[in-house]
Each structure stands twice: as C-alpha cells, then as structure tokens.
Motif scaffolding. Structure first.
Motif, mmCIF file in Angstrom:
data_model
loop_
_atom_site.group_PDB
_atom_site.id
_atom_site.type_symbol
_atom_site.label_atom_id
_atom_site.label_comp_id
_atom_site.label_asym_id
_atom_site.label_seq_id
_atom_site.Cartn_x
_atom_site.Cartn_y
_atom_site.Cartn_z
ATOM 1 N N GLU A 16 0.663 -1.392 0.172
ATOM 2 C CA GLU A 16 0.148 -0.095 -0.053
ATOM 3 C C GLU A 16 0.869 1.196 -0.093
ATOM 4 O OE1 GLU A 16 -2.385 3.297 1.992
ATOM 5 O OE2 GLU A 16 -1.164 1.787 3.286
ATOM 6 N N PRO A 17 1.888 1.436 0.862
ATOM 7 C CA PRO A 17 2.799 2.475 0.814
ATOM 8 C C PRO A 17 3.361 2.681 -0.545
ATOM 9 C CG PRO A 17 3.503 1.239 2.487
ATOM 10 C CD PRO A 17 2.139 0.585 1.935
ATOM 11 N N GLU A 18 3.734 1.787 -1.092
ATOM 12 C CA GLU A 18 4.509 1.825 -2.211
ATOM 13 C C GLU A 18 3.972 2.230 -3.678
ATOM 14 O OE1 GLU A 18 8.082 1.191 -2.458
ATOM 15 O OE2 GLU A 18 7.691 0.858 -0.220
ATOM 16 N N CYS A 19 2.666 2.399 -3.571
ATOM 17 C CA CYS A 19 1.964 2.400 -4.790
ATOM 18 C C CYS A 19 1.765 4.212 -4.974
ATOM 19 C CB CYS A 19 0.383 2.045 -4.382
ATOM 20 S SG CYS A 19 -0.703 2.456 -6.212
ATOM 21 N N PRO A 20 2.533 4.542 -6.395
ATOM 22 C CA PRO A 20 2.479 6.087 -6.427
ATOM 23 C C PRO A 20 1.285 6.741 -6.779
ATOM 24 C CG PRO A 20 3.174 4.943 -8.212
ATOM 25 C CD PRO A 20 3.196 3.857 -7.045
ATOM 26 N N ASN A 21 0.155 5.806 -7.217
ATOM 27 C CA ASN A 21 -1.156 6.312 -7.411
ATOM 28 C C ASN A 21 -2.265 6.209 -6.436
ATOM 29 O OD1 ASN A 21 -0.252 6.660 -10.308
ATOM 30 N ND2 ASN A 21 -0.364 4.776 -10.736
ATOM 31 N N GLU A 22 -1.842 5.527 -5.371
ATOM 32 C CA GLU A 22 -2.750 5.389 -4.221
ATOM 33 C C GLU A 22 -4.009 4.562 -4.816
ATOM 34 O OE1 GLU A 22 -3.698 9.006 -2.627
ATOM 35 O OE2 GLU A 22 -1.723 9.698 -1.834
ATOM 36 N N ALA A 23 -3.438 3.485 -5.234
ATOM 37 C CA ALA A 23 -4.620 2.594 -5.816
ATOM 38 C C ALA A 23 -4.843 1.476 -5.132
ATOM 39 C CB ALA A 23 -4.127 1.854 -7.254
ATOM 40 N N ILE A 24 -3.877 1.201 -4.051
ATOM 41 C CA ILE A 24 -4.128 -0.149 -3.015
ATOM 42 C C ILE A 24 -4.814 0.418 -1.717
ATOM 43 C CG2 ILE A 24 -2.640 -1.760 -1.728
ATOM 44 C CD1 ILE A 24 -0.545 -1.585 -3.957
ATOM 45 N N PHE A 25 -5.852 -0.233 -1.356
ATOM 46 C CA PHE A 25 -6.575 0.098 -0.205
ATOM 47 C C PHE A 25 -6.845 -1.202 0.617
ATOM 48 C CE2 PHE A 25 -9.435 -0.369 -3.596
ATOM 49 C CZ PHE A 25 -10.750 -1.170 -2.990
ATOM 50 N N MET A 26 -7.349 -0.933 1.827
ATOM 51 C CA MET A 26 -7.634 -2.305 2.730
ATOM 52 C C MET A 26 -9.087 -2.534 2.315
ATOM 53 S SD MET A 26 -7.332 -4.691 4.449
ATOM 54 C CE MET A 26 -5.890 -4.785 5.536
ATOM 55 N N GLY A 27 -9.403 -3.768 1.780
ATOM 56 C CA GLY A 27 -10.699 -4.088 1.524
ATOM 57 C C GLY A 27 -11.465 -4.766 2.642
ATOM 58 N N LYS A 28 -12.311 -5.644 2.792
ATOM 59 C CA LYS A 28 -13.037 -6.249 3.737
ATOM 60 C C LYS A 28 -12.090 -7.060 4.517
ATOM 61 C CE LYS A 28 -17.967 -5.959 2.705
ATOM 62 N NZ LYS A 28 -19.221 -6.741 2.538
ATOM 63 N N GLU A 29 -11.170 -7.864 3.827
ATOM 64 C CA GLU A 29 -10.470 -8.841 4.429
ATOM 65 C C GLU A 29 -8.898 -8.853 4.073
ATOM 66 O OE1 GLU A 29 -12.046 -12.818 3.810
ATOM 67 O OE2 GLU A 29 -14.002 -12.552 4.127
ATOM 68 N N ILE A 30 -8.778 -8.388 2.757
ATOM 69 C CA ILE A 30 -7.462 -8.127 2.376
ATOM 70 C C ILE A 30 -7.170 -6.786 1.544
ATOM 71 C CG2 ILE A 30 -6.940 -10.510 2.153
ATOM 72 C CD1 ILE A 30 -7.364 -10.480 -0.911
ATOM 73 N N TYR A 31 -5.850 -6.431 1.203
ATOM 74 C CA TYR A 31 -5.610 -5.406 0.458
ATOM 75 C C TYR A 31 -6.316 -5.476 -1.019
ATOM 76 C CZ TYR A 31 -2.998 -3.181 3.732
ATOM 77 O OH TYR A 31 -2.244 -2.301 4.744
ATOM 78 N N GLU A 32 -6.748 -4.583 -1.677
ATOM 79 C CA GLU A 32 -7.204 -4.512 -2.889
ATOM 80 C C GLU A 32 -6.777 -3.435 -3.718
ATOM 81 O OE1 GLU A 32 -11.653 -4.396 -2.935
ATOM 82 O OE2 GLU A 32 -11.791 -5.922 -1.252
ATOM 83 N N ILE A 33 -6.864 -3.711 -5.042
ATOM 84 C CA ILE A 33 -6.424 -2.476 -6.050
ATOM 85 C C ILE A 33 -7.369 -1.983 -6.832
ATOM 86 C CG2 ILE A 33 -4.788 -2.272 -7.973
ATOM 87 C CD1 ILE A 33 -3.086 -4.268 -7.010
ATOM 88 N N ASN A 34 -7.534 -0.618 -6.874
ATOM 89 C CA ASN A 34 -8.660 0.198 -7.735
ATOM 90 C C ASN A 34 -8.111 -0.012 -9.152
ATOM 91 O OD1 ASN A 34 -9.966 1.922 -9.053
ATOM 92 N ND2 ASN A 34 -10.179 3.444 -7.467
ATOM 93 N N PRO A 35 -8.748 -0.635 -10.058
ATOM 94 C CA PRO A 35 -8.101 -0.762 -11.578
ATOM 95 C C PRO A 35 -8.221 0.583 -11.935
ATOM 96 C CG PRO A 35 -10.086 -1.922 -11.227
ATOM 97 C CD PRO A 35 -10.022 -1.478 -9.806
ATOM 98 N N ASP A 36 -8.850 1.416 -11.790
ATOM 99 C CA ASP A 36 -9.011 2.660 -12.333
ATOM 100 C C ASP A 36 -7.863 3.639 -12.190
ATOM 101 O OD1 ASP A 36 -11.455 1.966 -13.607
ATOM 102 O OD2 ASP A 36 -12.494 2.771 -11.816
ATOM 103 N N LYS A 37 -7.077 3.342 -11.002
ATOM 104 C CA LYS A 37 -5.793 4.082 -10.660
ATOM 105 C C LYS A 37 -4.776 3.316 -10.858
ATOM 106 C CE LYS A 37 -7.970 6.809 -6.780
ATOM 107 N NZ LYS A 37 -7.603 7.103 -5.383
ATOM 108 N N CYS A 38 -4.738 2.024 -10.843
ATOM 109 C CA CYS A 38 -3.563 1.341 -11.290
ATOM 110 C C CYS A 38 -2.817 1.168 -12.473
ATOM 111 C CB CYS A 38 -3.741 -0.081 -10.990
ATOM 112 S SG CYS A 38 -2.349 -1.216 -11.313
ATOM 113 N N THR A 39 -1.589 1.732 -12.617
ATOM 114 C CA THR A 39 -1.174 1.812 -14.065
ATOM 115 C C THR A 39 0.395 1.060 -14.038
ATOM 116 O OG1 THR A 39 0.498 3.624 -13.094
ATOM 117 C CG2 THR A 39 -1.538 4.449 -14.182
ATOM 118 N N GLU A 40 0.214 -0.029 -13.032
ATOM 119 C CA GLU A 40 1.186 -1.038 -12.889
ATOM 120 C C GLU A 40 2.702 -0.116 -12.718
ATOM 121 O OE1 GLU A 40 1.429 -4.336 -15.625
ATOM 122 O OE2 GLU A 40 -0.666 -4.204 -15.821
ATOM 123 N N CYS A 41 2.583 1.125 -12.375
ATOM 124 C CA CYS A 41 3.764 1.942 -12.046
ATOM 125 C C CYS A 41 4.168 2.731 -13.474
ATOM 126 C CB CYS A 41 4.875 1.242 -11.180
ATOM 127 S SG CYS A 41 4.197 1.111 -9.746
#
Length: 81
Positions: A16-41
């Motif tokens: 989560e802290p490594e994502c420059p687009n702030e696409a990673i967030f804590m979901g209900k059980e595990i971390y999730e990635i918002n695909p609209d923000k993910c550019t694979e860096c």
C-alpha cells in the motif's frame, strides 16, 4: 493490465505505501487494487512496486482488465494532470 491482489494476501502492509497512484487500499479482508488508478507504475517506475515488495507473490495481472502499455501511460497522464 491493472493488477489484482489474490486471496493469499497476508496483509503485510508492504504494498500500500509503495503505490504511487494510491490505488491500493484495505478491503473487507485483504488489500485490494482500484483498477481505475492502477497503471502498474507506468510513468513512475520500470516495474510495479507492489509486486517488487510483495512477500507472498500474491499480486498478479488482472485477467479481466487487459490494458496495453500505451493505455497504462494514458491513464498515468490522466491521473497526474
């Protein structure tokens, strides 16, 4: 492609802290990635930083969100302008 965190994520808090687009967030059980923000860096780094730091290798390319490098670069421009 956007990235996807699989269910074997152990919530180690490394990605989560490594994502420059702030696409990673804590979901209900595990971390999730918002695909609209993910550019694979794309636009930030040569490789996805979340994948580089993942201790369980649970971050994969999302088979539902197929995107070319050009599309990821366009998303980067849209997110940062």
């Amino acid at each position: 492609m956007a990235l996807l965190i699989e269910s074997n994520c152990i919530n180690c808090d490394m990605c989560e802290p490594e994502c420059p687009n702030e696409a990673i967030f804590m979901g209900k059980e595990i971390y999730e990635i918002n695909p609209d923000k993910c550019t694979e860096c794309v636009g930030h780094y040569d490789e996805p930083q979340c994948v580089a730091v993942c201790s369980t290798d649970c971050i994969i390319q999302d088979p539902i969100r197929k995107e070319t490098t050009e599309q990821l670069a366009e998303k980067f421009v849209a997110l940062t302008s």
